[in-house]
Design a protein around this motif. Structure first.
Motif, mmCIF file in Angstrom:
data_model
loop_
_atom_site.group_PDB
_atom_site.id
_atom_site.type_symbol
_atom_site.label_atom_id
_atom_site.label_comp_id
_atom_site.label_asym_id
_atom_site.label_seq_id
_atom_site.Cartn_x
_atom_site.Cartn_y
_atom_site.Cartn_z
ATOM 1 N N ALA A 84 0.846 -1.192 0.000
ATOM 2 C CA ALA A 84 0.000 0.000 0.000
ATOM 3 C C ALA A 84 0.881 1.243 0.000
ATOM 4 C CB ALA A 84 -0.907 -0.005 1.225
ATOM 5 N N ALA A 85 0.389 2.299 -0.597
ATOM 6 C CA ALA A 85 1.154 3.546 -0.677
ATOM 7 C C ALA A 85 1.388 4.119 0.715
ATOM 8 C CB ALA A 85 0.407 4.557 -1.533
ATOM 9 N N GLN A 86 2.539 4.708 0.883
ATOM 10 C CA GLN A 86 2.890 5.366 2.143
ATOM 11 C C GLN A 86 3.063 6.850 1.851
ATOM 12 O OE1 GLN A 86 3.140 4.285 5.243
ATOM 13 N NE2 GLN A 86 3.931 6.179 6.093
ATOM 14 N N ALA A 87 2.306 7.664 2.535
ATOM 15 C CA ALA A 87 2.399 9.113 2.331
ATOM 16 C C ALA A 87 3.751 9.626 2.818
ATOM 17 C CB ALA A 87 1.276 9.818 3.082
ATOM 18 N N ASP A 88 4.227 10.690 2.208
ATOM 19 C CA ASP A 88 5.455 11.333 2.668
ATOM 20 C C ASP A 88 5.273 11.779 4.112
ATOM 21 O OD1 ASP A 88 6.446 10.983 0.130
ATOM 22 O OD2 ASP A 88 6.189 13.078 -0.473
ATOM 23 N N SER A 89 6.323 11.641 4.876
ATOM 24 C CA SER A 89 6.260 12.027 6.281
ATOM 25 C C SER A 89 6.200 13.546 6.421
ATOM 26 C CB SER A 89 7.486 11.498 7.023
ATOM 27 O OG SER A 89 7.446 11.921 8.368
ATOM 28 N N THR A 90 5.349 13.981 7.331
ATOM 29 C CA THR A 90 5.287 15.409 7.672
ATOM 30 C C THR A 90 5.694 15.607 9.128
ATOM 31 O OG1 THR A 90 2.945 15.198 8.234
ATOM 32 C CG2 THR A 90 3.480 15.904 5.982
ATOM 33 N N ALA A 91 6.318 14.560 9.693
ATOM 34 C CA ALA A 91 6.717 14.607 11.098
ATOM 35 C C ALA A 91 7.732 15.717 11.325
ATOM 36 C CB ALA A 91 7.306 13.264 11.512
ATOM 37 N N THR A 92 7.628 16.313 12.505
ATOM 38 C CA THR A 92 8.569 17.377 12.870
ATOM 39 C C THR A 92 9.460 16.958 14.025
ATOM 40 O OG1 THR A 92 6.902 18.358 14.310
ATOM 41 C CG2 THR A 92 7.052 19.212 12.045
ATOM 42 N N GLY A 93 9.245 15.745 14.525
ATOM 43 C CA GLY A 93 10.058 15.261 15.636
ATOM 44 C C GLY A 93 10.297 13.769 15.510
ATOM 45 N N VAL A 94 11.122 13.246 16.407
ATOM 46 C CA VAL A 94 11.497 11.834 16.380
ATOM 47 C C VAL A 94 10.280 10.937 16.567
ATOM 48 C CG1 VAL A 94 12.849 10.057 17.547
ATOM 49 C CG2 VAL A 94 13.853 12.302 17.145
ATOM 50 N N GLU A 95 9.392 11.289 17.486
ATOM 51 C CA GLU A 95 8.214 10.447 17.736
ATOM 52 C C GLU A 95 7.354 10.323 16.480
ATOM 53 O OE1 GLU A 95 6.031 11.676 21.167
ATOM 54 O OE2 GLU A 95 7.794 11.558 22.464
ATOM 55 N N GLY A 96 7.188 11.400 15.743
ATOM 56 C CA GLY A 96 6.413 11.365 14.499
ATOM 57 C C GLY A 96 7.091 10.512 13.436
ATOM 58 N N LEU A 97 8.428 10.615 13.337
ATOM 59 C CA LEU A 97 9.168 9.791 12.378
ATOM 60 C C LEU A 97 9.049 8.313 12.717
ATOM 61 C CD1 LEU A 97 12.427 11.873 11.800
ATOM 62 C CD2 LEU A 97 10.638 11.372 10.132
ATOM 63 N N VAL A 98 9.123 7.983 14.009
ATOM 64 C CA VAL A 98 8.983 6.588 14.435
ATOM 65 C C VAL A 98 7.601 6.067 14.052
ATOM 66 C CG1 VAL A 98 8.827 5.065 16.448
ATOM 67 C CG2 VAL A 98 10.710 6.703 16.264
ATOM 68 N N ALA A 99 6.573 6.864 14.270
ATOM 69 C CA ALA A 99 5.208 6.447 13.927
ATOM 70 C C ALA A 99 5.070 6.233 12.419
ATOM 71 C CB ALA A 99 4.204 7.484 14.420
ATOM 72 N N ASP A 100 5.607 7.160 11.612
ATOM 73 C CA ASP A 100 5.541 7.021 10.151
ATOM 74 C C ASP A 100 6.309 5.785 9.686
ATOM 75 O OD1 ASP A 100 4.033 9.312 10.004
ATOM 76 O OD2 ASP A 100 5.678 10.596 9.299
ATOM 77 N N PHE A 101 7.482 5.558 10.269
ATOM 78 C CA PHE A 101 8.301 4.407 9.896
ATOM 79 C C PHE A 101 7.593 3.102 10.252
ATOM 80 C CE2 PHE A 101 11.830 1.384 10.666
ATOM 81 C CZ PHE A 101 12.341 1.352 9.383
ATOM 82 N N ASN A 102 6.989 3.041 11.428
ATOM 83 C CA ASN A 102 6.260 1.836 11.833
ATOM 84 C C ASN A 102 5.061 1.582 10.922
ATOM 85 O OD1 ASN A 102 8.010 1.100 13.862
ATOM 86 N ND2 ASN A 102 6.920 2.252 15.438
ATOM 87 N N GLU A 103 4.431 2.652 10.450
ATOM 88 C CA GLU A 103 3.315 2.506 9.506
ATOM 89 C C GLU A 103 3.815 1.896 8.191
ATOM 90 O OE1 GLU A 103 -0.079 5.287 7.331
ATOM 91 O OE2 GLU A 103 1.150 6.157 8.918
ATOM 92 N N LEU A 104 4.977 2.344 7.730
ATOM 93 C CA LEU A 104 5.578 1.786 6.513
ATOM 94 C C LEU A 104 5.913 0.309 6.708
ATOM 95 C CD1 LEU A 104 6.869 1.941 3.695
ATOM 96 C CD2 LEU A 104 8.956 2.776 4.814
ATOM 97 N N LEU A 105 6.518 -0.032 7.841
ATOM 98 C CA LEU A 105 6.851 -1.435 8.114
ATOM 99 C C LEU A 105 5.600 -2.308 8.118
ATOM 100 C CD1 LEU A 105 9.555 -1.066 10.918
ATOM 101 C CD2 LEU A 105 9.916 -1.647 8.513
#
Length: 115
Positions: A84-105
């Motif tokens: 499934a497509a993964q939207a580009d991350s709009t995270a501004t902090g580490v916690e947001g990046l972790v959440a986006d990365f886990n969604e991709l995984l």
């Protein structure tokens, strides 16, 4: 009619049978309708020691040529589907990046690309 040699001409000269070795030396060629036929087998054609699809003729390798065992084996291994497509991350902090990365995984696992 039997033949006593491995190489002979038959069918009123329309067919030459080579039962031994046909060696084309030096600049010798096989020509059909005035056009030289390239037989391949020249290792210098693959200068980088790799074989890629661009270096093979269309349809040169097919599953049918590998046989039923190879086809069965490959079919069991080639099970991934498009993730499934993964939207580009709009995270501004580490916690947001972790959440986006886990969604991709999770999407890669759901597609069978990762276990």
């Amino acid at each position: 009619m039997g033949h006593q040699t491995k190489n002979y001409v038959t069918d009123n000269g329309n067919r030459t049978v080579i039962g031994g070795v046909l060696e084309i030396a030096g600049g010798g060629q096989i020509v059909k309708d005035g056009v030289p036929i390239e037989l391949g087998g020249n290792a210098s054609d693959i200068t980088d020691s790799s074989i890629t699809t661009s270096k093979l003729a269309d349809g040169a390798i097919t599953l049918a040529k590998f046989g039923a065992d190879a086809t069965k084996s490959l079919n069991g291994k080639l099970t991934a589907k498009k993730a499934a497509a993964q939207a580009d991350s709009t995270a501004t902090g580490v916690e947001g990046l972790v959440a986006d990365f886990n969604e991709l995984l999770a999407k890669l696992r759901a597609a069978g690309i990762m276990s």
